[in-house]
Design an enzyme around this catalytic site. Sequence first.
Site, PDB file in Angstrom:
ATOM      1  NE  ARG A 139      -4.209  -1.608   0.161  1.00  0.00           N
ATOM      2  CZ  ARG A 139      -4.337  -2.688  -0.628  1.00  0.00           C
ATOM      3  NH1 ARG A 139      -3.423  -2.959  -1.532  1.00  0.00           N
ATOM      4  NH2 ARG A 139      -5.389  -3.472  -0.524  1.00  0.00           N
ATOM      5  CG  HIS A 147      -3.462  -1.197  -6.833  1.00  0.00           C
ATOM      6  ND1 HIS A 147      -3.819  -0.535  -5.699  1.00  0.00           N
ATOM      7  CD2 HIS A 147      -3.498  -2.521  -6.486  1.00  0.00           C
ATOM      8  CE1 HIS A 147      -4.062  -1.396  -4.723  1.00  0.00           C
ATOM      9  NE2 HIS A 147      -3.862  -2.621  -5.186  1.00  0.00           N
TER      10      HIS A 147
HETATM   11  P1  NAP Z   1      -1.270 -11.140   5.333  1.00  0.00           P
HETATM   12  O1  NAP Z   1      -1.387 -12.592   5.013  1.00  0.00           O
HETATM   13  O2  NAP Z   1      -2.241 -10.534   6.251  1.00  0.00           O
HETATM   14  O3  NAP Z   1       0.212 -10.919   5.903  1.00  0.00           O
HETATM   15  C1  NAP Z   1       0.647  -9.735   6.466  1.00  0.00           C
HETATM   16  C2  NAP Z   1       2.067  -9.905   6.975  1.00  0.00           C
HETATM   17  O4  NAP Z   1       2.541  -8.639   7.449  1.00  0.00           O
HETATM   18  C3  NAP Z   1       2.155 -10.881   8.153  1.00  0.00           C
HETATM   19  O5  NAP Z   1       3.311 -11.665   8.043  1.00  0.00           O
HETATM   20  C4  NAP Z   1       2.286  -9.951   9.356  1.00  0.00           C
HETATM   21  O6  NAP Z   1       3.029 -10.478  10.439  1.00  0.00           O
HETATM   22  C5  NAP Z   1       3.056  -8.798   8.758  1.00  0.00           C
HETATM   23  N1  NAP Z   1       2.860  -7.587   9.528  1.00  0.00           N
HETATM   24  C6  NAP Z   1       1.700  -6.929   9.802  1.00  0.00           C
HETATM   25  N2  NAP Z   1       1.915  -5.854  10.563  1.00  0.00           N
HETATM   26  C7  NAP Z   1       3.254  -5.832  10.809  1.00  0.00           C
HETATM   27  C8  NAP Z   1       4.084  -4.965  11.553  1.00  0.00           C
HETATM   28  N3  NAP Z   1       3.608  -3.903  12.218  1.00  0.00           N
HETATM   29  N4  NAP Z   1       5.405  -5.252  11.586  1.00  0.00           N
HETATM   30  C9  NAP Z   1       5.907  -6.318  10.958  1.00  0.00           C
HETATM   31  N5  NAP Z   1       5.159  -7.177  10.216  1.00  0.00           N
HETATM   32  C10 NAP Z   1       3.846  -6.936  10.153  1.00  0.00           C
HETATM   33  O7  NAP Z   1      -1.287 -10.278   4.006  1.00  0.00           O
HETATM   34  P2  NAP Z   1      -1.026 -10.747   2.502  1.00  0.00           P
HETATM   35  O8  NAP Z   1      -2.181 -11.513   1.982  1.00  0.00           O
HETATM   36  O9  NAP Z   1       0.325 -11.349   2.428  1.00  0.00           O
HETATM   37  O10 NAP Z   1      -1.042  -9.315   1.757  1.00  0.00           O
HETATM   38  C11 NAP Z   1      -0.224  -8.253   2.181  1.00  0.00           C
HETATM   39  C12 NAP Z   1      -0.732  -6.954   1.605  1.00  0.00           C
HETATM   40  O11 NAP Z   1      -0.474  -6.899   0.208  1.00  0.00           O
HETATM   41  C13 NAP Z   1      -2.243  -6.750   1.690  1.00  0.00           C
HETATM   42  O12 NAP Z   1      -2.626  -6.286   2.958  1.00  0.00           O
HETATM   43  C14 NAP Z   1      -2.496  -5.728   0.610  1.00  0.00           C
HETATM   44  O13 NAP Z   1      -2.409  -4.440   1.151  1.00  0.00           O
HETATM   45  C15 NAP Z   1      -1.344  -5.953  -0.368  1.00  0.00           C
HETATM   46  N6  NAP Z   1      -1.805  -6.462  -1.663  1.00  0.00           N
HETATM   47  C16 NAP Z   1      -1.542  -5.727  -2.772  1.00  0.00           C
HETATM   48  C17 NAP Z   1      -1.952  -6.188  -4.003  1.00  0.00           C
HETATM   49  C18 NAP Z   1      -1.656  -5.423  -5.255  1.00  0.00           C
HETATM   50  O14 NAP Z   1      -2.255  -5.680  -6.295  1.00  0.00           O
HETATM   51  N7  NAP Z   1      -0.745  -4.485  -5.220  1.00  0.00           N
HETATM   52  C19 NAP Z   1      -2.624  -7.413  -4.110  1.00  0.00           C
HETATM   53  C20 NAP Z   1      -2.868  -8.125  -2.952  1.00  0.00           C
HETATM   54  C21 NAP Z   1      -2.452  -7.636  -1.722  1.00  0.00           C
HETATM   55  P3  NAP Z   1       2.503 -11.750  11.269  1.00  0.00           P
HETATM   56  O15 NAP Z   1       2.541 -12.906  10.288  1.00  0.00           O
HETATM   57  O16 NAP Z   1       3.473 -11.907  12.334  1.00  0.00           O
HETATM   58  O17 NAP Z   1       1.094 -11.417  11.694  1.00  0.00           O
HETATM   59  C1  GLV Z   2      -5.234  -5.530  -3.806  1.00  0.00           C
HETATM   60  O1  GLV Z   2      -4.617  -4.545  -3.635  1.00  0.00           O
HETATM   61  C2  GLV Z   2      -5.680  -6.393  -2.765  1.00  0.00           C
HETATM   62  O2  GLV Z   2      -5.499  -6.046  -1.586  1.00  0.00           O
HETATM   63  O3  GLV Z   2      -6.238  -7.457  -3.088  1.00  0.00           O
END
Ligand code: NAP
Ligand code: GLV
Length: 306
Positions: free
Chosen positions: A221, A269
Site C-alpha cells: 500500500r 495497482h
Molecule cells: P497477510 O497474510 O495478512 O500478511 C501480512 C504480513 O505482514 C504478516 O506476516 C504480518 O506479520 C506482517 N505484519 C503486519 N503488521 C506488521 C508490523 N507492524 N510489523 C511487521 N510485520 C507486520 O497479508 P497478505 O495476503 O500477504 O497481503 C499483504 C498486503 O499486500 C495486503 O494487505 C495488501 O495491502 C497488499 N496487496 C496488494 C496487491 C496489489 O495488487 N498491489 C494485491 C494483494 C495484496 P505476522 O505474520 O506476524 O502477523
Molecule cells: C489488492 O490490492 C488487494 O489487496 O487485493
Amino acid sequence: MSIALVIPDRKLDHLQQKLQQQLPGVLIEIWPEITDPAAVTFAVLWRQPPGCLLQMPNLQALQSFGAGVDNILTDDSLPDLPLARIVDPMLTQSMLNYLQGVVQHYQLRLDEFGAQQRKQIWKAKSPRKLQHICILGLGELGLAAATHFSRLGFQVSGWSATEKTLAEVRCFAGDAAFADAVREADLVICLLPLTRQTENLLEQQRLALFKPGVILVNVARGAIVDDLALLQNLDSGHIAAACLDVFRTEPLPPEHPFWQHPSILLTPHISAVTNADTAVAQIAENYRRSRAGLPLQNLVCQQRGY
Ligand code: NAP
Ligand code: GLV
C-alpha cells in the site's frame, strides 16, 4: 436474504453472474441499485463509500473483494461484523509473476538501458548483482515470495510482526529486528498490510537502515512509504531505484513527482488483481457459512487491521 456488491467504479456484471451460478436462487444486487436494503445479509466490499452500509440494517457478514482490508476498515461506521478477505492461489501467482518480472528487470538493468536509449547511448553493462532479497511481511503473499526467491537461489530475509521459522529464509520479527532484516538486502519488497502500525513505516530513519544502492519494490500500500523520504533517498542515490504498484492516492495525481522521476518504475495497482472466476467460490462459501452461523474462511482480525 440478499447479497450486495458494494464495489464502486467497477463493472460487476461478470462477478454478479459468476456468483449467481454458485448461489442460484439468491438475490445478488449491485450497489447502489438495492431493491430492499433490509434484506441484505451479506456485502462484498471494495472501497465502499463510508456510511453506505448503514442503509443495510440486517447485515450478518462482510467480505472484502481483495486481499487487503484497509480501504474497508477506514469506514468509521463499518458495522461490527465478521470480515473476510480473499486468499486465492491465483492472486498469489499473479503477485509472484509480477515480482519475478521486476527482479529480472533490475537484474538485467533494463531501467538503466531504458534511460540510455532515451539519450541514444550505446554502452554495455553486466547484469546487476542482486543476491539478497528482503521481504517485509511474511503472510500469504510474503511467504510465497520468500519461498519463491529462495528456491531460485537468492539469499532471502523476511520480517513480520510475530516470530517465524522458515527453512532457507532468515526470519526477523518486530521493530527491534527491522535493521537486521533489511541491512544486507540488495532489493526490499514491501508486502505488509496498511495498518496503524505500518502507516509511514518506511520513513527517513528506516530507509536510512537500508543498504546503499538498494532497490525498493512496494506492492503493498502506498501509505506505508513516506513519499518525500523516498524521493530524497532516490535523489541522493541511497536508494538506486523504486518500483511502485501502489500509491497514497490512486489514481496517482497528475502533478505527483513520482510520475516523472527517472528512478521510479510505476504500475497502476495491477500486481495481483482479484480474479472473479477463481475468487467467487470462496465468496459463495462465506455467504453459505454466514447463513449457517459458521465462522467465515479467511477472517480478518479487525483490531489488528489485517
Ligand atoms: P497477510 O497474510 O495478512 O500478511 C501480512 C504480513 O505482514 C504478516 O506476516 C504480518 O506479520 C506482517 N505484519 C503486519 N503488521 C506488521 C508490523 N507492524 N510489523 C511487521 N510485520 C507486520 O497479508 P497478505 O495476503 O500477504 O497481503 C499483504 C498486503 O499486500 C495486503 O494487505 C495488501 O495491502 C497488499 N496487496 C496488494 C496487491 C496489489 O495488487 N498491489 C494485491 C494483494 C495484496 P505476522 O505474520 O506476524 O502477523
Ligand atoms: C489488492 O490490492 C488487494 O489487496 O487485493
